[in-house]
Write a protein that holds these residues in place. Structure first.
Motif, PDB file in Angstrom:
ATOM      1  N   ALA A   1       7.189  11.520   9.341  1.00 48.68           N
ATOM      2  CA  ALA A   1       7.677  10.514   8.232  1.00 48.68           C
ATOM      3  C   ALA A   1       6.687  10.448   6.938  1.00 48.68           C
ATOM      4  CB  ALA A   1       8.297   9.218   9.010  1.00 48.68           C
ATOM      5  N   ALA A   2       7.481  10.164   5.934  1.00 49.75           N
ATOM      6  CA  ALA A   2       6.588  10.026   4.780  1.00 49.75           C
ATOM      7  C   ALA A   2       7.305   8.983   3.988  1.00 49.75           C
ATOM      8  CB  ALA A   2       6.287  11.086   3.997  1.00 49.75           C
ATOM      9  N   GLU A   3       6.742   7.784   3.315  1.00 51.71           N
ATOM     10  CA  GLU A   3       7.424   7.088   2.495  1.00 51.71           C
ATOM     11  C   GLU A   3       6.861   7.096   1.074  1.00 51.71           C
ATOM     12  OE1 GLU A   3       9.046   2.183   2.354  1.00 51.71           O
ATOM     13  OE2 GLU A   3       7.655   2.911   3.851  1.00 51.71           O
ATOM     14  N   PHE A   4       7.451   7.049   0.080  1.00 51.06           N
ATOM     15  CA  PHE A   4       6.847   7.554  -1.219  1.00 51.06           C
ATOM     16  C   PHE A   4       6.626   6.150  -2.011  1.00 51.06           C
ATOM     17  CE2 PHE A   4       8.461  11.163   0.726  1.00 51.06           C
ATOM     18  CZ  PHE A   4       7.692  12.180   0.400  1.00 51.06           C
ATOM     19  N   PHE A   5       5.495   5.503  -2.408  1.00 48.12           N
ATOM     20  CA  PHE A   5       5.575   4.527  -3.110  1.00 48.12           C
ATOM     21  C   PHE A   5       5.258   4.524  -4.563  1.00 48.12           C
ATOM     22  CE2 PHE A   5       4.615   3.293   1.152  1.00 48.12           C
ATOM     23  CZ  PHE A   5       5.048   2.090   1.263  1.00 48.12           C
ATOM     24  N   GLY A   6       5.374   5.876  -4.965  1.00 53.67           N
ATOM     25  CA  GLY A   6       4.982   5.967  -6.220  1.00 53.67           C
ATOM     26  C   GLY A   6       3.459   6.058  -6.816  1.00 53.67           C
ATOM     27  N   SER A   7       3.183   6.755  -7.963  1.00 56.61           N
ATOM     28  CA  SER A   7       1.594   6.713  -8.229  1.00 56.61           C
ATOM     29  C   SER A   7       0.845   7.903  -7.241  1.00 56.61           C
ATOM     30  CB  SER A   7       1.166   5.493  -8.578  1.00 56.61           C
ATOM     31  OG  SER A   7       1.695   4.759  -9.471  1.00 56.61           O
TER      32      SER A   7
ATOM     33  N   ASN B   1      -1.680   8.856  11.324  1.00 61.24           N
ATOM     34  CA  ASN B   1      -0.924   7.892  10.169  1.00 61.24           C
ATOM     35  C   ASN B   1      -1.909   7.537   9.254  1.00 61.24           C
ATOM     36  OD1 ASN B   1      -1.865   6.047  12.531  1.00 61.24           O
ATOM     37  ND2 ASN B   1      -1.036   4.729  10.855  1.00 61.24           N
ATOM     38  N   GLY B   2      -1.456   7.218   8.084  1.00 62.28           N
ATOM     39  CA  GLY B   2      -2.387   6.405   7.193  1.00 62.28           C
ATOM     40  C   GLY B   2      -1.807   6.393   5.832  1.00 62.28           C
ATOM     41  N   VAL B   3      -2.255   6.197   4.866  1.00 61.60           N
ATOM     42  CA  VAL B   3      -2.041   6.087   3.294  1.00 61.60           C
ATOM     43  C   VAL B   3      -2.756   7.104   2.603  1.00 61.60           C
ATOM     44  CG1 VAL B   3      -1.593   4.582   1.161  1.00 61.60           C
ATOM     45  CG2 VAL B   3      -1.224   3.691   3.656  1.00 61.60           C
ATOM     46  N   SER B   4      -2.270   7.875   1.756  1.00 57.27           N
ATOM     47  CA  SER B   4      -3.020   8.876   0.917  1.00 57.27           C
ATOM     48  C   SER B   4      -2.382   9.331  -0.137  1.00 57.27           C
ATOM     49  CB  SER B   4      -3.514  10.047   1.844  1.00 57.27           C
ATOM     50  OG  SER B   4      -4.566  10.846   1.278  1.00 57.27           O
ATOM     51  N   ASP B   5      -2.835  10.439  -0.820  1.00 58.23           N
ATOM     52  CA  ASP B   5      -2.056  11.026  -1.966  1.00 58.23           C
ATOM     53  C   ASP B   5      -1.330  12.219  -1.599  1.00 58.23           C
ATOM     54  OD1 ASP B   5      -3.796  13.074  -1.780  1.00 58.23           O
ATOM     55  OD2 ASP B   5      -5.101  12.495  -3.484  1.00 58.23           O
ATOM     56  N   SER B   6      -0.519  12.803  -2.184  1.00 54.98           N
ATOM     57  CA  SER B   6       0.492  14.108  -1.651  1.00 54.98           C
ATOM     58  C   SER B   6      -0.613  15.126  -1.413  1.00 54.98           C
ATOM     59  CB  SER B   6       1.359  14.444  -2.888  1.00 54.98           C
ATOM     60  OG  SER B   6       0.669  14.805  -4.355  1.00 54.98           O
ATOM     61  N   THR B   7      -1.540  15.492  -2.132  1.00 58.17           N
ATOM     62  CA  THR B   7      -2.348  16.771  -1.672  1.00 58.17           C
ATOM     63  C   THR B   7      -2.804  16.523  -0.399  1.00 58.17           C
ATOM     64  OG1 THR B   7      -3.280  17.082  -3.964  1.00 58.17           O
ATOM     65  CG2 THR B   7      -4.376  17.871  -2.462  1.00 58.17           C
ATOM     66  N   PHE B   8      -3.276  15.312   0.086  1.00 61.73           N
ATOM     67  CA  PHE B   8      -3.770  15.366   1.510  1.00 61.73           C
ATOM     68  C   PHE B   8      -2.543  15.421   2.480  1.00 61.73           C
ATOM     69  CE2 PHE B   8      -5.185  12.506   5.309  1.00 61.73           C
ATOM     70  CZ  PHE B   8      -6.077  13.177   5.357  1.00 61.73           C
ATOM     71  N   VAL B   9      -1.491  14.810   2.046  1.00 60.01           N
ATOM     72  CA  VAL B   9      -0.519  14.634   3.064  1.00 60.01           C
ATOM     73  C   VAL B   9       0.316  16.129   3.073  1.00 60.01           C
ATOM     74  CG1 VAL B   9       1.878  13.940   3.602  1.00 60.01           C
ATOM     75  CG2 VAL B   9       0.138  12.450   2.789  1.00 60.01           C
TER      76      VAL B   9
ATOM     77  N   VAL C   1       2.372  11.010  11.714  1.00 62.09           N
ATOM     78  CA  VAL C   1       2.948  12.204  12.458  1.00 62.09           C
ATOM     79  C   VAL C   1       2.688  12.168  13.922  1.00 62.09           C
ATOM     80  CG1 VAL C   1       2.392  14.730  12.694  1.00 62.09           C
ATOM     81  CG2 VAL C   1       1.844  13.485  10.606  1.00 62.09           C
ATOM     82  N   PHE C   2       3.615  12.364  14.577  1.00 61.25           N
ATOM     83  CA  PHE C   2       3.616  12.666  16.211  1.00 61.25           C
ATOM     84  C   PHE C   2       3.878  13.953  16.480  1.00 61.25           C
ATOM     85  CE2 PHE C   2       5.069   8.100  15.572  1.00 61.25           C
ATOM     86  CZ  PHE C   2       4.436   7.324  16.453  1.00 61.25           C
ATOM     87  N   PHE C   3       2.899  14.537  17.316  1.00 65.58           N
ATOM     88  CA  PHE C   3       3.015  15.903  17.551  1.00 65.58           C
ATOM     89  C   PHE C   3       2.560  16.148  19.259  1.00 65.58           C
ATOM     90  CE2 PHE C   3       3.328  20.149  15.977  1.00 65.58           C
ATOM     91  CZ  PHE C   3       2.204  20.784  16.724  1.00 65.58           C
TER      92      PHE C   3
END
Length: 107
Positions: free
Chosen positions: A63-69, A89-97, A76-78
């Protein structure tokens, strides 16, 4: 996907949440364009106006939630070969995700 986005925006308005975050929508579209090999996700719109995508399979959940900017909160569950579940899990920029998704699996 466009019909689903419009439906979610209209439904949020009907439920009294008269907003969606255009930056969140932009980041969602940018993420999906960068990951065109992914299956179409389940898409939701939160009361705060952010878009969230989920992909589910027998051995994974992403799952990914997009906060803008270019800020994405993800989980991720695997399922590993040992039947144990890996959670990341975490918060990051799109390149990392995008890197996480491409390294773990193709959903």
């Amino acid at each position: 996907m466009n019909n689903r986005i419009e439906y979610l925006i209209q439904t949020n308005r009907a439920e009294g949440y008269d907003k969606h975050d255009p930056k969140s929508l932009f980041d969602l579209i940018k993420f999906l364009d960068a990951n065109f090999t992914l299956k179409q996700p389940s898409l939701t719109l939160s009361p705060t106006g952010t878009f969230r995508c989920t992909w589910k399979g027998d051995d994974h959940y992403f799952a990914a939630e997009f906060f803008g900017s270019d800020i994405i909160r993800y989980v991720v569950f695997f399922k590993l070969a040992s039947s144990k579940m890996l959670r990341y899990n975490g918060v990051s920029d799109s390149t990392f995700v995008v890197d996480i998704v491409s390294q773990l699996y193709t959903i």
